[in-house]
Motif scaffolding. Structure first.
Motif, PDB file in Angstrom:
ATOM      1  N   TRP A  87      59.504 -30.171  70.759  1.00 37.91           N
ATOM      2  CA  TRP A  87      59.168 -29.080  71.422  1.00 37.91           C
ATOM      3  C   TRP A  87      57.879 -28.609  71.175  1.00 37.91           C
ATOM      4  CZ3 TRP A  87      64.485 -26.738  69.163  1.00 37.91           C
ATOM      5  CH2 TRP A  87      65.222 -27.070  70.020  1.00 37.91           C
ATOM      6  N   SER A  88      57.484 -27.913  72.396  1.00 43.01           N
ATOM      7  CA  SER A  88      56.233 -27.073  72.222  1.00 43.01           C
ATOM      8  C   SER A  88      56.647 -25.538  71.578  1.00 43.01           C
ATOM      9  CB  SER A  88      55.487 -26.718  73.729  1.00 43.01           C
ATOM     10  OG  SER A  88      56.535 -25.960  74.353  1.00 43.01           O
ATOM     11  N   ALA A  89      55.856 -24.687  71.357  1.00 41.45           N
ATOM     12  CA  ALA A  89      56.001 -23.467  70.927  1.00 41.45           C
ATOM     13  C   ALA A  89      56.800 -22.669  71.960  1.00 41.45           C
ATOM     14  CB  ALA A  89      54.743 -22.562  70.668  1.00 41.45           C
ATOM     15  N   GLU A  90      56.401 -22.752  73.140  1.00 42.69           N
ATOM     16  CA  GLU A  90      57.294 -22.112  74.176  1.00 42.69           C
ATOM     17  C   GLU A  90      58.777 -22.514  74.264  1.00 42.69           C
ATOM     18  OE1 GLU A  90      54.276 -23.422  74.782  1.00 42.69           O
ATOM     19  OE2 GLU A  90      52.996 -21.695  75.076  1.00 42.69           O
ATOM     20  N   ASP A  91      58.895 -23.913  73.940  1.00 39.79           N
ATOM     21  CA  ASP A  91      60.347 -24.294  73.828  1.00 39.79           C
ATOM     22  C   ASP A  91      61.056 -23.700  72.746  1.00 39.79           C
ATOM     23  OD1 ASP A  91      59.844 -26.172  76.176  1.00 39.79           O
ATOM     24  OD2 ASP A  91      59.113 -27.750  74.853  1.00 39.79           O
ATOM     25  N   VAL A  92      60.303 -23.667  71.569  1.00 36.27           N
ATOM     26  CA  VAL A  92      61.013 -23.068  70.492  1.00 36.27           C
ATOM     27  C   VAL A  92      61.372 -21.617  70.763  1.00 36.27           C
ATOM     28  CG1 VAL A  92      60.907 -22.547  67.882  1.00 36.27           C
ATOM     29  CG2 VAL A  92      60.195 -24.919  69.090  1.00 36.27           C
ATOM     30  N   ALA A  93      60.535 -21.019  71.152  1.00 33.74           N
ATOM     31  CA  ALA A  93      60.458 -19.685  71.557  1.00 33.74           C
ATOM     32  C   ALA A  93      61.833 -19.240  72.505  1.00 33.74           C
ATOM     33  CB  ALA A  93      59.361 -18.801  71.848  1.00 33.74           C
ATOM     34  N   GLU A  94      61.637 -19.944  73.575  1.00 33.85           N
ATOM     35  CA  GLU A  94      62.923 -19.901  74.599  1.00 33.85           C
ATOM     36  C   GLU A  94      64.007 -20.135  74.011  1.00 33.85           C
ATOM     37  OE1 GLU A  94      64.124 -21.612  79.108  1.00 33.85           O
ATOM     38  OE2 GLU A  94      62.219 -22.329  77.796  1.00 33.85           O
ATOM     39  N   GLU A  95      64.223 -21.111  73.071  1.00 31.93           N
ATOM     40  CA  GLU A  95      65.494 -21.513  72.351  1.00 31.93           C
ATOM     41  C   GLU A  95      65.998 -20.500  71.587  1.00 31.93           C
ATOM     42  OE1 GLU A  95      68.563 -24.481  71.439  1.00 31.93           O
ATOM     43  OE2 GLU A  95      67.049 -24.478  73.053  1.00 31.93           O
ATOM     44  N   VAL A  96      65.160 -19.734  71.018  1.00 34.31           N
ATOM     45  CA  VAL A  96      65.733 -18.608  70.192  1.00 34.31           C
ATOM     46  C   VAL A  96      65.747 -17.303  70.695  1.00 34.31           C
ATOM     47  CG1 VAL A  96      65.348 -19.805  68.152  1.00 34.31           C
ATOM     48  CG2 VAL A  96      63.508 -18.282  68.952  1.00 34.31           C
ATOM     49  N   GLY A  97      65.048 -17.018  72.086  1.00 34.72           N
ATOM     50  CA  GLY A  97      65.139 -15.830  72.772  1.00 34.72           C
ATOM     51  C   GLY A  97      64.030 -14.876  72.647  1.00 34.72           C
ATOM     52  N   PHE A  98      62.957 -15.430  72.168  1.00 36.45           N
ATOM     53  CA  PHE A  98      61.616 -14.710  71.971  1.00 36.45           C
ATOM     54  C   PHE A  98      60.582 -15.232  72.925  1.00 36.45           C
ATOM     55  CE2 PHE A  98      63.765 -14.140  67.885  1.00 36.45           C
ATOM     56  CZ  PHE A  98      64.168 -12.848  67.972  1.00 36.45           C
ATOM     57  N   THR A  99      59.649 -14.481  73.161  1.00 30.54           N
ATOM     58  CA  THR A  99      58.275 -14.921  73.806  1.00 30.54           C
ATOM     59  C   THR A  99      57.468 -15.709  72.555  1.00 30.54           C
ATOM     60  OG1 THR A  99      57.191 -13.207  73.109  1.00 30.54           O
ATOM     61  CG2 THR A  99      58.383 -13.037  75.275  1.00 30.54           C
ATOM     62  N   ARG A 100      56.612 -16.573  72.999  1.00 29.56           N
ATOM     63  CA  ARG A 100      55.836 -17.347  72.028  1.00 29.56           C
ATOM     64  C   ARG A 100      55.093 -16.434  71.182  1.00 29.56           C
ATOM     65  NH1 ARG A 100      50.934 -18.482  71.849  1.00 29.56           N
ATOM     66  NH2 ARG A 100      50.670 -17.838  73.946  1.00 29.56           N
ATOM     67  N   PRO A 101      54.195 -15.644  71.978  1.00 27.63           N
ATOM     68  CA  PRO A 101      53.054 -14.568  71.340  1.00 27.63           C
ATOM     69  C   PRO A 101      53.906 -13.891  70.107  1.00 27.63           C
ATOM     70  CG  PRO A 101      52.735 -14.601  73.515  1.00 27.63           C
ATOM     71  CD  PRO A 101      54.128 -15.416  73.605  1.00 27.63           C
ATOM     72  N   TYR A 102      55.023 -13.210  70.629  1.00 32.41           N
ATOM     73  CA  TYR A 102      55.815 -12.335  69.719  1.00 32.41           C
ATOM     74  C   TYR A 102      56.168 -13.360  68.350  1.00 32.41           C
ATOM     75  CZ  TYR A 102      59.458  -9.595  67.477  1.00 32.41           C
ATOM     76  OH  TYR A 102      60.521  -8.865  66.649  1.00 32.41           O
ATOM     77  N   LEU A 103      56.742 -14.449  68.661  1.00 28.04           N
ATOM     78  CA  LEU A 103      57.213 -15.246  67.705  1.00 28.04           C
ATOM     79  C   LEU A 103      56.202 -15.760  66.738  1.00 28.04           C
ATOM     80  CD1 LEU A 103      59.990 -16.397  66.377  1.00 28.04           C
ATOM     81  CD2 LEU A 103      59.845 -18.175  67.794  1.00 28.04           C
ATOM     82  N   SER A 104      55.098 -16.175  67.232  1.00 29.18           N
ATOM     83  CA  SER A 104      54.012 -16.569  66.448  1.00 29.18           C
ATOM     84  C   SER A 104      53.341 -15.213  65.609  1.00 29.18           C
ATOM     85  CB  SER A 104      52.821 -16.947  67.219  1.00 29.18           C
ATOM     86  OG  SER A 104      53.003 -18.217  67.940  1.00 29.18           O
ATOM     87  N   GLU A 105      53.267 -13.975  65.982  1.00 27.51           N
ATOM     88  CA  GLU A 105      53.361 -12.788  65.370  1.00 27.51           C
ATOM     89  C   GLU A 105      54.087 -12.697  64.167  1.00 27.51           C
ATOM     90  OE1 GLU A 105      50.207 -11.010  65.116  1.00 27.51           O
ATOM     91  OE2 GLU A 105      49.642 -12.595  66.717  1.00 27.51           O
ATOM     92  N   CYS A 106      55.272 -12.616  64.395  1.00 26.36           N
ATOM     93  CA  CYS A 106      56.289 -12.908  63.402  1.00 26.36           C
ATOM     94  C   CYS A 106      56.109 -13.777  62.369  1.00 26.36           C
ATOM     95  CB  CYS A 106      57.750 -12.954  64.064  1.00 26.36           C
ATOM     96  SG  CYS A 106      58.347 -11.684  65.024  1.00 26.36           S
ATOM     97  N   PHE A 107      55.741 -15.070  62.637  1.00 19.65           N
ATOM     98  CA  PHE A 107      55.406 -16.198  61.643  1.00 19.65           C
ATOM     99  C   PHE A 107      54.285 -15.641  60.848  1.00 19.65           C
ATOM    100  CE2 PHE A 107      57.353 -20.414  62.447  1.00 19.65           C
ATOM    101  CZ  PHE A 107      58.555 -19.972  62.783  1.00 19.65           C
ATOM    102  N   LYS A 108      53.196 -15.076  61.582  1.00 24.07           N
ATOM    103  CA  LYS A 108      51.894 -14.863  60.887  1.00 24.07           C
ATOM    104  C   LYS A 108      52.187 -13.612  59.710  1.00 24.07           C
ATOM    105  CE  LYS A 108      49.314 -15.106  64.449  1.00 24.07           C
ATOM    106  NZ  LYS A 108      48.094 -14.998  65.300  1.00 24.07           N
ATOM    107  N   ALA A 109      53.186 -12.944  60.341  1.00 23.45           N
ATOM    108  CA  ALA A 109      53.463 -11.686  59.314  1.00 23.45           C
ATOM    109  C   ALA A 109      54.151 -11.916  57.807  1.00 23.45           C
ATOM    110  CB  ALA A 109      54.483 -10.647  60.193  1.00 23.45           C
ATOM    111  N   VAL A 110      54.926 -13.011  58.029  1.00 22.88           N
ATOM    112  CA  VAL A 110      55.465 -13.595  56.749  1.00 22.88           C
ATOM    113  C   VAL A 110      54.851 -14.537  56.084  1.00 22.88           C
ATOM    114  CG1 VAL A 110      57.738 -12.828  57.614  1.00 22.88           C
ATOM    115  CG2 VAL A 110      57.146 -15.054  57.992  1.00 22.88           C
ATOM    116  N   GLY A 111      53.499 -14.899  56.515  1.00 22.16           N
ATOM    117  CA  GLY A 111      52.787 -15.747  55.770  1.00 22.16           C
ATOM    118  C   GLY A 111      52.507 -16.937  56.025  1.00 22.16           C
ATOM    119  N   LEU A 112      53.471 -17.428  57.517  1.00 19.44           N
ATOM    120  CA  LEU A 112      53.234 -18.720  58.059  1.00 19.44           C
ATOM    121  C   LEU A 112      52.275 -18.916  59.074  1.00 19.44           C
ATOM    122  CD1 LEU A 112      57.075 -18.996  58.918  1.00 19.44           C
ATOM    123  CD2 LEU A 112      55.975 -20.540  57.231  1.00 19.44           C
TER     124      LEU A 112
END
Length: 264
Positions: A156-181
């Motif tokens: 999967w690309s980052a876009e694929d994962v984001a689509e699978e869980v119902g978010f946009t890639r930029p939003y999900l990336s920011e969420c990951f970085k907010a928790v230390g990922l």
């Protein structure tokens, strides 16, 4: 959705297995014992479902199964038992103390296979990494990280994962970085290296074969990615502890212990 290797004696059993585990898992069928071994070595499988009747009897069934376990000690194996099977074979299998092996009667495939696969997979890279990450992450990010680890075979690309869980890639990336990922795209690269580190610990694999499992364009491309993220060669990873080395490098680079909280 993990990828599981399967060896079954006939098409009817293959269909039963497919109905029992899909869509939770994907299946890759080997049509012989040698074919099963090729699937395990060349595809990004994390477990195997094996019909006992299809296992070669020379030198003995238990020695053949144990030999597979020696080559791939992290591979979770579910061995399907025929109701009319030889009880002495089962006794010898029990005495062989094969790691990550779960025995399952065929009549329990319908309701018991998913649970057996989960038990056999307790030593997988996905299980170990999630046990290491879970204390640092909120529940939502744990679930997404698990999905990324468990679906490594889907590339999967980052876009694929984001689509699978119902978010946009930029939003999900920011969420990951907010928790230390790291960002989602970089985390997906790490998931491949987590699996690589675990597989490199096994005697039946080489740096070249692990690169093929993860579908890198070449062995050199795999070695470059490993060196860039971990600072080690395949041999260095193997000698330095495999998955534990990769995970330590991940924690060092992300500083995950200092993680914040989930996005709102």
């Amino acid at each position: 959705m993990a990828l599981l290797a399967v060896l079954a004696r006939d098409r009817r059993l293959e269909l039963r297995l497919t109905e029992s585990v899909e869509p939770k898992h994907a299946l890759a069928f080997g049509r012989s014992w040698g074919g099963l071994n090729r699937v395990i070595r060349e595809r990004p499988v994390t477990g195997a479902i094996i019909d006992l009747v299809a296992v070669p009897s020379y030198p003995s069934v238990e020695r053949v199964v144990a030999g597979l376990g020696v080559q791939y000690p992290h591979l979770g194996m579910v061995l399907l038992l025929d109701a009319g099977g030889d009880p002495f074979t089962l006794f010898r299998l029990g005495r062989a103390a094969i790691r990550n092996l779960v025995l399952l009667p065929q009549q329990e495939v319908g309701h018991g296979l998913a649970r057996a696969v989960a038990r056999a997979g307790e030593g997988s890279a996905t299980s170990l990494v999630m046990r290491g990450l879970s204390p640092f992450l909120p529940r939502r990010e744990v679930g997404i990280a698990f999905l990324a680890m468990d679906s490594v075979h889907r590339r999967w690309s980052a876009e694929d994962v984001a689509e699978e869980v119902g978010f946009t890639r930029p939003y999900l990336s920011e969420c990951f970085k907010a928790v230390g990922l790291p960002s989602l795209g970089h985390f997906l690269l790490w998931t491949r290296l987590f699996h690589a580190g675990h597989w490199l610990e096994e005697p039946g694999r080489t740096g070249e074969s692990v690169g093929r499992q993860l579908e890198y364009s070449s062995g050199a491309a795999f070695r470059r990615a490993l060196k860039l993220y971990t600072g080690a060669t395949p041999t260095g990873v193997r000698e330095g502890g495999g998955l534990s080395l990769v995970f330590r490098r991940f924690l060092t680079q992300t500083g995950l212990e200092r993680s914040g909280r989930s996005c709102a």
